[in-house]
Every structure is written in structure tokens, then in C-alpha cells.
Scaffold this active site. Sequence first.
Site, PDB file in Angstrom:
ATOM      1  N   GLU A 108      -4.693  35.448   8.950  1.00 49.34           N
ATOM      2  CA  GLU A 108      -5.741  35.330   9.955  1.00 49.34           C
ATOM      3  C   GLU A 108      -6.097  33.861  10.222  1.00 49.34           C
ATOM      4  O   GLU A 108      -6.347  33.470  11.362  1.00 49.34           O
ATOM      5  CB  GLU A 108      -7.000  36.084   9.509  1.00 49.34           C
ATOM      6  CG  GLU A 108      -6.801  37.578   9.321  1.00 49.34           C
ATOM      7  CD  GLU A 108      -6.446  37.965   7.882  1.00 49.34           C
ATOM      8  OE1 GLU A 108      -6.886  39.043   7.445  1.00 49.34           O
ATOM      9  OE2 GLU A 108      -5.731  37.184   7.210  1.00 49.34           O
ATOM     10  N   SER A 152      16.538  54.560 -20.189  1.00 45.05           N
ATOM     11  CA  SER A 152      15.199  54.762 -20.751  1.00 45.05           C
ATOM     12  C   SER A 152      14.142  54.787 -19.652  1.00 45.05           C
ATOM     13  O   SER A 152      13.228  55.621 -19.665  1.00 45.05           O
ATOM     14  CB  SER A 152      14.873  53.660 -21.758  1.00 45.05           C
ATOM     15  OG  SER A 152      15.758  53.699 -22.861  1.00 45.05           O
ATOM     16  N   ASP A 208      26.473  39.367 -21.787  1.00 42.84           N
ATOM     17  CA  ASP A 208      26.636  38.766 -20.464  1.00 42.84           C
ATOM     18  C   ASP A 208      26.117  37.334 -20.406  1.00 42.84           C
ATOM     19  O   ASP A 208      26.509  36.563 -19.533  1.00 42.84           O
ATOM     20  CB  ASP A 208      25.903  39.598 -19.402  1.00 42.84           C
ATOM     21  CG  ASP A 208      26.574  40.935 -19.156  1.00 42.84           C
ATOM     22  OD1 ASP A 208      27.609  41.197 -19.784  1.00 42.84           O
ATOM     23  OD2 ASP A 208      26.057  41.721 -18.332  1.00 42.84           O
ATOM     24  N   CYS A 258      -9.593  40.050   3.910  1.00 42.85           N
ATOM     25  CA  CYS A 258     -10.274  39.935   2.613  1.00 42.85           C
ATOM     26  C   CYS A 258     -11.750  39.616   2.816  1.00 42.85           C
ATOM     27  O   CYS A 258     -12.160  39.027   3.814  1.00 42.85           O
ATOM     28  CB  CYS A 258      -9.604  38.874   1.748  1.00 42.85           C
ATOM     29  SG  CYS A 258      -9.594  37.214   2.453  1.00 42.85           S
ATOM     30  N   HIS A 299      -4.348  32.256   4.671  1.00 43.01           N
ATOM     31  CA  HIS A 299      -3.948  33.624   4.968  1.00 43.01           C
ATOM     32  C   HIS A 299      -3.517  33.747   6.432  1.00 43.01           C
ATOM     33  O   HIS A 299      -3.676  32.830   7.229  1.00 43.01           O
ATOM     34  CB  HIS A 299      -5.102  34.575   4.660  1.00 43.01           C
ATOM     35  CG  HIS A 299      -5.329  34.767   3.186  1.00 43.01           C
ATOM     36  ND1 HIS A 299      -6.232  35.679   2.680  1.00 43.01           N
ATOM     37  CD2 HIS A 299      -4.758  34.172   2.105  1.00 43.01           C
ATOM     38  CE1 HIS A 299      -6.218  35.628   1.356  1.00 43.01           C
ATOM     39  NE2 HIS A 299      -5.342  34.717   0.994  1.00 43.01           N
ATOM     40  N   ARG A 350      20.594  30.766  -8.227  1.00 45.76           N
ATOM     41  CA  ARG A 350      21.476  29.633  -7.899  1.00 45.76           C
ATOM     42  C   ARG A 350      22.397  29.907  -6.706  1.00 45.76           C
ATOM     43  O   ARG A 350      22.861  28.965  -6.052  1.00 45.76           O
ATOM     44  CB  ARG A 350      22.309  29.239  -9.127  1.00 45.76           C
ATOM     45  CG  ARG A 350      23.242  30.317  -9.634  1.00 45.76           C
ATOM     46  CD  ARG A 350      23.797  29.969 -11.021  1.00 45.76           C
ATOM     47  NE  ARG A 350      24.711  31.015 -11.498  1.00 45.76           N
ATOM     48  CZ  ARG A 350      24.295  32.146 -12.074  1.00 45.76           C
ATOM     49  NH1 ARG A 350      22.983  32.359 -12.227  1.00 45.76           N
ATOM     50  NH2 ARG A 350      25.170  33.035 -12.482  1.00 45.76           N
TER      51      ARG A 350
END
Length: 343
Positions: A52, A292, A202, A77, A50, A209
Site C-alpha cells: 500500500e 516419516s 550426499d 495491517c 508494504h 548457487r
Amino acid sequence: MADELYMQRALELARLGSGFVSPNPMVGCVVVHEGQIIGEGWHKQYGGPHAEVNAIAAVEDKSLLPESRVYVTLEPCSHFGKTPPCADLLISNGVKDVVICNTDPNPLVAGRGIKKLFDSGAQVKVGVLEDEGLELNKRFFTFHSKKRPFILLKWAETADGFIAAANYQQQQISGKLAQRLVHKWRSEEQAIMVGSRTALYDNPRLNTRLWGGKNPLRLVIDKQLLLPEKLHLFDKSQPTVIYNYKKQEEQENLYFVKLQEEELMLPQIMQDLHQRNVQSVMVEGGTFLLESLLQANLWDEAIVFKSIHKTLGNGIKAPHMTFGRFAEVQTLGPDKLLHYLNL
């Protein structure tokens, strides 16, 4: 002002982890002694040390740590995960002064790191550049607060408002610079989603890439499993989830997830993605899926590439952005990039 200056540096460091640390948040850390930065670091790779840990390791003279102020963009954490607790690391090194940008919404932390530091006798200041930190890790915070991924909608439309020709035949609407930018974005999101028509007409690869970053998890909605297996989405080159009403099955890099027909489809998908710890999804079409999500208010941001000159005259209308707030517009070669926020 000094606290804001050093926290800004910590936020800059955190951004270097973009595209590499998910589903972990981006975190930066700066160690300051008598007005001088003596160590800094960021979370570079998921599963790796992490911020720290990297910042403390960068401090050559560890005897200065008890007299130093540590700036970290997210609450340290307090639990054992893939790495030991960072709160314990700070305490064991005698750190007595910690400045934090955001508290951690993860139930495994959620104030426990701050409490550990307080209980050790450390002085803790929370909330410095808080809004900037929330923006930086908006995917992480959305995932924990809304119990679903951060949803980014993306589409390209012609100057006269069409997303595809009437026969759904693939049309190259946006310019090359926009295409490359999309591949960069793909590397920064955990998953990319398309509907069945986009998959069929499609035949997208949904990889990176044109950029070189890591490939995302591919998501496709194929309710009746009618899509042909020859499509790129089924080439098993990267993990792919197929949401359907027919079967639950796992193959090599292919995961068929059966949804319940009597229940709403989108909430089921969101629940499954939350269980998979997928914190961000970019939705690349088609119109029905995008509409939607807009109607269900299951989105957070939308980015639209609108061609300045290209027209179709007729065809499939692009989604209509009724909701949300227009944030900004940029010119990108032959396109305008429109950015909307769901507030």
C-alpha cells in the site's frame, strides 16, 4: 468483472515479492481512478515498505485518492511492526473505497485493519479472488492456521522407483534443468531439511548457487551428533539448525537444538520451527524422513522428479505416495515432474 480484473493485477504484482518477503506474505496493491490505474505497488523486501505504501507513493496526484478505489490482496495491517499501519495510511490519504482479496490470519491483524477502515467511513469489499489469494500465500496461511510451516516434499527417483543405490552412494538421477529449478525453489522457501543419511552420503550444500537467490535456513536431523564436521552443512556459510538428542548450543551460524527423546521427534521440530517464525520448509530427503512425514501427515505438497529413462535395478526405494491427490504432471527434459497435494 472490473473488480476481478484489478485484483488479478494486484495478485500479479504480489508474486514479484516471491523469495524476498518471507516470513511476511506477498502483497500487491492497485489504485484505480475512473477506470484508470493511477498507482500500483507490491511488498518488495522483508522489512521494507508494504504494498500500500508503494502504491500510494506511485500516485502522482494525491488529491485523486479520496475518489479512487484501492485493491489490495491482503487486509491492510493495523499495527506497528517494522513499518507503520497501512490501514492508517489509507485513512490519512482519504481513501473511501477498498477492495480486499483475503483477510489476514495474523493475530496482530485478524480483522482489525478492516474495522479501522469501516470506522473511518470507508466502503470495504472482501473476498474478491479469495481462492487465488489463498493459493498465492499458502505458506503464510498454513503457518497461522496449522501452527507449523508449510511442508513441501521433494525427491528424485529413477524410472524403476529408486531414490539411491543400495550403498547410499550419491546418484545423479534428474537432469540439469531439474537441478536448476530446485535451486530456484530453494530461494523461495525459508528452510531446507535433510536427514542424517542424506547429509552424510550426499554431502549437500543446500544453497542457491545455480540460481542466485537468497540461501535458505538449513535444517538437519542428527539424533546422536554422529555426522562429521567436515560436511558442507557445518561450514558456517549460512544459518544451520541441527536437531539432536545430545546438546543445546549456539555457535556462529550453527544452532544445536536438543529434542526430548521421550517425545515424538517431528512434532517437536514443527513446534521449534513455528517459534522461529519459519513458514515454509522444503524436505529434500532421505527416504526415511520423507516417509516419516508422509505417515505423520505432516506435509502439504510433494514434487517428484521421475526419470524417464534412468534405472538402477536395485537400491533404496523411493517413498511410496499412498496419500494425497495427484495434481499434475509435466515433462522437464529427461524427467517427468509429478505434483501431489495433501487434501
